[in-house]
Design a protein around this motif. Structure first.
Motif, PDB file in Angstrom:
ATOM      1  N   GLY A  40      36.838  32.916  -2.434  1.00 14.65           N
ATOM      2  CA  GLY A  40      37.771  32.045  -1.695  1.00 14.65           C
ATOM      3  C   GLY A  40      39.058  31.851  -2.486  1.00 14.65           C
ATOM      4  N   HIS A  41      38.904  31.484  -3.768  1.00 11.76           N
ATOM      5  CA  HIS A  41      40.085  31.348  -4.631  1.00 11.76           C
ATOM      6  C   HIS A  41      40.830  32.678  -4.722  1.00 11.76           C
ATOM      7  CE1 HIS A  41      37.311  28.255  -6.615  1.00 11.76           C
ATOM      8  NE2 HIS A  41      38.372  27.526  -6.294  1.00 11.76           N
ATOM      9  N   LEU A  42      40.051  33.760  -4.899  1.00  9.66           N
ATOM     10  CA  LEU A  42      40.692  35.060  -5.154  1.00  9.66           C
ATOM     11  C   LEU A  42      41.459  35.563  -3.934  1.00  9.66           C
ATOM     12  CD1 LEU A  42      38.002  36.802  -7.395  1.00  9.66           C
ATOM     13  CD2 LEU A  42      40.045  35.531  -8.086  1.00  9.66           C
ATOM     14  N   ALA A  94      29.902  16.841 -14.182  1.00  6.93           N
ATOM     15  CA  ALA A  94      28.997  17.958 -13.881  1.00  6.93           C
ATOM     16  C   ALA A  94      29.725  19.144 -13.250  1.00  6.93           C
ATOM     17  CB  ALA A  94      27.915  17.467 -12.924  1.00  6.93           C
ATOM     18  N   TYR A  95      30.999  18.965 -12.864  1.00  3.23           N
ATOM     19  CA  TYR A  95      31.704  20.016 -12.114  1.00  3.23           C
ATOM     20  C   TYR A  95      31.625  21.331 -12.904  1.00  3.23           C
ATOM     21  CZ  TYR A  95      34.869  22.051  -8.767  1.00  3.23           C
ATOM     22  OH  TYR A  95      35.400  22.841  -7.782  1.00  3.23           O
ATOM     23  N   PRO A  96      31.249  22.445 -12.242  1.00  2.00           N
ATOM     24  CA  PRO A  96      31.028  23.691 -12.997  1.00  2.00           C
ATOM     25  C   PRO A  96      32.313  24.245 -13.609  1.00  2.00           C
ATOM     26  CG  PRO A  96      30.916  24.098 -10.629  1.00  2.00           C
ATOM     27  CD  PRO A  96      30.988  22.608 -10.804  1.00  2.00           C
ATOM     28  N   TYR A 114      49.919  28.112  -2.444  1.00  5.86           N
ATOM     29  CA  TYR A 114      48.882  28.591  -1.530  1.00  5.86           C
ATOM     30  C   TYR A 114      47.661  27.677  -1.593  1.00  5.86           C
ATOM     31  CZ  TYR A 114      51.729  32.785  -1.392  1.00  5.86           C
ATOM     32  OH  TYR A 114      52.775  33.660  -1.225  1.00  5.86           O
ATOM     33  N   PHE A 115      47.203  27.245  -0.406  1.00  5.72           N
ATOM     34  CA  PHE A 115      46.019  26.392  -0.314  1.00  5.72           C
ATOM     35  C   PHE A 115      45.053  26.983   0.708  1.00  5.72           C
ATOM     36  CE2 PHE A 115      49.183  23.694  -2.182  1.00  5.72           C
ATOM     37  CZ  PHE A 115      48.479  22.868  -3.055  1.00  5.72           C
ATOM     38  N   GLY A 116      43.766  26.615   0.595  1.00  2.00           N
ATOM     39  CA  GLY A 116      42.740  27.154   1.493  1.00  2.00           C
ATOM     40  C   GLY A 116      42.467  26.232   2.670  1.00  2.00           C
ATOM     41  N   GLN A 117      42.214  26.836   3.817  1.00  2.00           N
ATOM     42  CA  GLN A 117      41.835  26.088   5.023  1.00  2.00           C
ATOM     43  C   GLN A 117      40.488  25.383   4.821  1.00  2.00           C
ATOM     44  OE1 GLN A 117      43.403  25.418   7.776  1.00  2.00           O
ATOM     45  NE2 GLN A 117      41.673  24.543   8.910  1.00  2.00           N
ATOM     46  N   LEU A 126      45.657  29.488   3.881  1.00  2.00           N
ATOM     47  CA  LEU A 126      44.967  30.752   4.184  1.00  2.00           C
ATOM     48  C   LEU A 126      43.515  30.491   4.612  1.00  2.00           C
ATOM     49  CD1 LEU A 126      46.319  33.016   1.297  1.00  2.00           C
ATOM     50  CD2 LEU A 126      47.123  32.845   3.654  1.00  2.00           C
ATOM     51  N   PRO A 127      42.950  31.431   5.415  1.00  2.00           N
ATOM     52  CA  PRO A 127      41.626  31.210   6.030  1.00  2.00           C
ATOM     53  C   PRO A 127      40.484  30.986   5.028  1.00  2.00           C
ATOM     54  CG  PRO A 127      42.667  33.209   6.889  1.00  2.00           C
ATOM     55  CD  PRO A 127      43.541  32.710   5.795  1.00  2.00           C
ATOM     56  N   THR A 128      39.466  30.313   5.503  1.00  2.00           N
ATOM     57  CA  THR A 128      38.256  30.053   4.709  1.00  2.00           C
ATOM     58  C   THR A 128      37.465  31.347   4.518  1.00  2.00           C
ATOM     59  OG1 THR A 128      38.140  27.834   5.625  1.00  2.00           O
ATOM     60  CG2 THR A 128      36.113  28.699   4.659  1.00  2.00           C
ATOM     61  N   VAL A 129      37.082  31.615   3.272  1.00  2.00           N
ATOM     62  CA  VAL A 129      36.231  32.771   2.981  1.00  2.00           C
ATOM     63  C   VAL A 129      34.779  32.286   2.958  1.00  2.00           C
ATOM     64  CG1 VAL A 129      35.680  34.566   1.291  1.00  2.00           C
ATOM     65  CG2 VAL A 129      38.064  33.882   1.664  1.00  2.00           C
ATOM     66  N   ARG A 130      33.920  33.036   3.660  1.00  2.00           N
ATOM     67  CA  ARG A 130      32.516  32.624   3.815  1.00  2.00           C
ATOM     68  C   ARG A 130      31.557  33.635   3.211  1.00  2.00           C
ATOM     69  NH1 ARG A 130      32.293  28.512   7.219  1.00  2.00           N
ATOM     70  NH2 ARG A 130      34.262  28.009   8.236  1.00  2.00           N
ATOM     71  N   ALA A 140      30.561  28.392   3.807  1.00  2.00           N
ATOM     72  CA  ALA A 140      31.881  28.478   3.181  1.00  2.00           C
ATOM     73  C   ALA A 140      31.720  28.541   1.664  1.00  2.00           C
ATOM     74  CB  ALA A 140      32.711  27.255   3.565  1.00  2.00           C
ATOM     75  N   MET A 141      32.439  29.464   1.033  1.00  2.00           N
ATOM     76  CA  MET A 141      32.351  29.548  -0.424  1.00  2.00           C
ATOM     77  C   MET A 141      32.900  28.273  -1.046  1.00  2.00           C
ATOM     78  SD  MET A 141      33.064  33.406  -1.501  1.00  2.00           S
ATOM     79  CE  MET A 141      32.020  34.704  -0.884  1.00  2.00           C
ATOM     80  N   SER A 142      32.223  27.807  -2.093  1.00  2.00           N
ATOM     81  CA  SER A 142      32.640  26.591  -2.794  1.00  2.00           C
ATOM     82  C   SER A 142      32.041  26.612  -4.189  1.00  2.00           C
ATOM     83  CB  SER A 142      32.129  25.360  -2.042  1.00  2.00           C
ATOM     84  OG  SER A 142      32.172  24.220  -2.877  1.00  2.00           O
TER      85      SER A 142
HETATM   86  P1  AMP Z   1      39.283  24.084  -5.717  1.00  2.00           P
HETATM   87  O1  AMP Z   1      39.132  24.881  -6.970  1.00  2.00           O
HETATM   88  O2  AMP Z   1      37.991  23.799  -5.027  1.00  2.00           O
HETATM   89  O3  AMP Z   1      40.159  22.873  -5.893  1.00  2.00           O
HETATM   90  O4  AMP Z   1      40.063  25.017  -4.710  1.00  2.00           O
HETATM   91  C1  AMP Z   1      41.310  25.562  -5.019  1.00  2.00           C
HETATM   92  C2  AMP Z   1      41.933  26.148  -3.785  1.00  2.00           C
HETATM   93  O5  AMP Z   1      41.083  27.176  -3.266  1.00  2.00           O
HETATM   94  C3  AMP Z   1      42.114  25.115  -2.667  1.00  2.00           C
HETATM   95  O6  AMP Z   1      43.357  25.348  -1.999  1.00  2.00           O
HETATM   96  C4  AMP Z   1      40.945  25.397  -1.768  1.00  2.00           C
HETATM   97  O7  AMP Z   1      41.166  25.033  -0.416  1.00  2.00           O
HETATM   98  C5  AMP Z   1      40.826  26.905  -1.900  1.00  2.00           C
HETATM   99  N1  AMP Z   1      39.467  27.332  -1.532  1.00  2.00           N
HETATM  100  C6  AMP Z   1      38.302  26.853  -2.015  1.00  2.00           C
HETATM  101  N2  AMP Z   1      37.260  27.450  -1.387  1.00  2.00           N
HETATM  102  C7  AMP Z   1      37.788  28.309  -0.488  1.00  2.00           C
HETATM  103  C8  AMP Z   1      37.235  29.216   0.482  1.00  2.00           C
HETATM  104  N3  AMP Z   1      35.925  29.353   0.641  1.00  2.00           N
HETATM  105  N4  AMP Z   1      38.090  29.939   1.235  1.00  2.00           N
HETATM  106  C9  AMP Z   1      39.431  29.814   1.086  1.00  2.00           C
HETATM  107  N5  AMP Z   1      40.014  28.981   0.190  1.00  2.00           N
HETATM  108  C10 AMP Z   1      39.213  28.229  -0.576  1.00  2.00           C
END
Ligand code: AMP
Length: 277
Positions: free
Chosen positions: A33-35, A67-69, A142-145, A170-174, A180-182
């Motif tokens: 998702g980040h990439l 605890a955040y990885p 750039y931010f993720g949806q 940009l769209p959510t990567v799953r 959804a990736m997280s």
């Molecule tokens: P984070 O490290 O969780 O703060 O996320 C950093 C950025 O990556 C934010 O703009 C998130 O919205 C984006 N992001 C996190 N997960 C995803 C995903 N699965 N698909 C697209 N963008 C994402």
């Protein structure tokens, strides 16, 4: 790739970058998702800055800041592969030195959904993003949806405070099964990982009902809630069908509409959303 940890070094390195400068702010523990943000930013800009900062001010006192990885070495290897120019990884005391006392607070859109469940969360997000925008002076961020409300809040801040940059979502990567990736997915044990699919299933149900002509938002929310309640490991924070700009709850679904939810699977709080359009 240059790795910098101080604000002074970041500002100095910024002066030597060719515009436009793309910025991807992250909390690290990078996944696809980040990439996706990084590679799009790379393709669109001669200069690319990525930040890795687990921002303490956006976590509540009972949340998972400690605890955040974290895996900086792996993150840097991935960012090197993406041909990142600068990675900014400040320690917390560089961003919040003793005596730090200034906050950026956006009203309205921050008061609903995530803002209602996580008091102070968006104040932390907007403050750190304002600081990163001031330090790095990106042309495009750039931010993720995936974090739909966060993107809306950042866009509002940039517009209201006349910040000189463009914000792209940009769209959510799953995962292949729809999750959804997280970075937080790493907290899930195998049973919870299966249970976590209920978020995407509820969103898919909303999409299906709406595509079949259902416009009664209450009915769609009720069916989503019922589906999630069938999963014993799930505890619902909210299920929402809202206007995608104001985030006000809808009575009738008009398009576009934002279907979003926050659900705890065991102790892991997950969020996801889809746009009905
Ligand atoms: P984070 O490290 O969780 O703060 O996320 C950093 C950025 O990556 C934010 O703009 C998130 O919205 C984006 N992001 C996190 N997960 C995803 C995903 N699965 N698909 C697209 N963008 C994402």
């Amino acid at each position: 790739m240059k790795v910098v940890t101080t604000i002074a070094d970041m500002q100095e390195a910024r002066q030597r970058l060719t515009a436009p400068v793309g910025l991807v702010p992250t909390m690290g523990y990078l996944h696809e998702g980040h990439l996706s943000l990084v590679s799009q930013a790379r393709a669109e800009n001669p200069s690319l800055v990525v930040t890795i900062f687990v921002n303490p001010t956006q976590f509540g006192p009972r949340e998972d800041f400690k605890a955040y990885p974290r895996d900086t070495e792996h993150d840097l290897a991935l960012l090197e592969k993406e041909k990142t120019d600068i990675v900014f990884i400040p320690p917390a005391k560089e961003m919040y030195p003793p005596g730090f006392d200034s906050w950026v607070e956006i009203a309205g859109v921050t008061e609903r959904l995530e803002g209602a469940c996580r008091p102070g969360h968006f104040r932390g997000v907007t403050t750190v993003c304002a600081k990163l925008f001031n330090i790095i002076q990106p042309d495009i961020a750039y931010f993720g949806q995936k974090d739909a409300q966060q993107a809306i809040v950042i866009k509002k801040m940039v517009a209201d405070l006349n910040m000189n940059l463009k914000v792209v979502t940009l769209p959510t990567v799953r995962e292949p099964d729809g999750l959804a990736m997280s970075s937080r997915n790493t907290y899930l044990n195998p049973e919870e990982r299966k249970a976590a699919l209920v978020l995407y299933q509820a969103l898919t149900l909303a999409q299906k009902l709406w595509a079949a002509g259902d416009t009664d938002a209450d009915k769609i929310r009720r069916e989503m809630l019922a589906l999630i309640k069938r999963e014993p490991r799930a505890k619902i924070d909210y299920v929402s069908l809202a206007d995608p700009e104001t985030l006000e709850e809808l009575g009738r679904v008009k398009t576009p509409a934002l279907a979003s939810l926050a659900v705890k699977i065991g102790t892991t709080r997950l969020i996801d959303n889809v746009v009905l359009e």
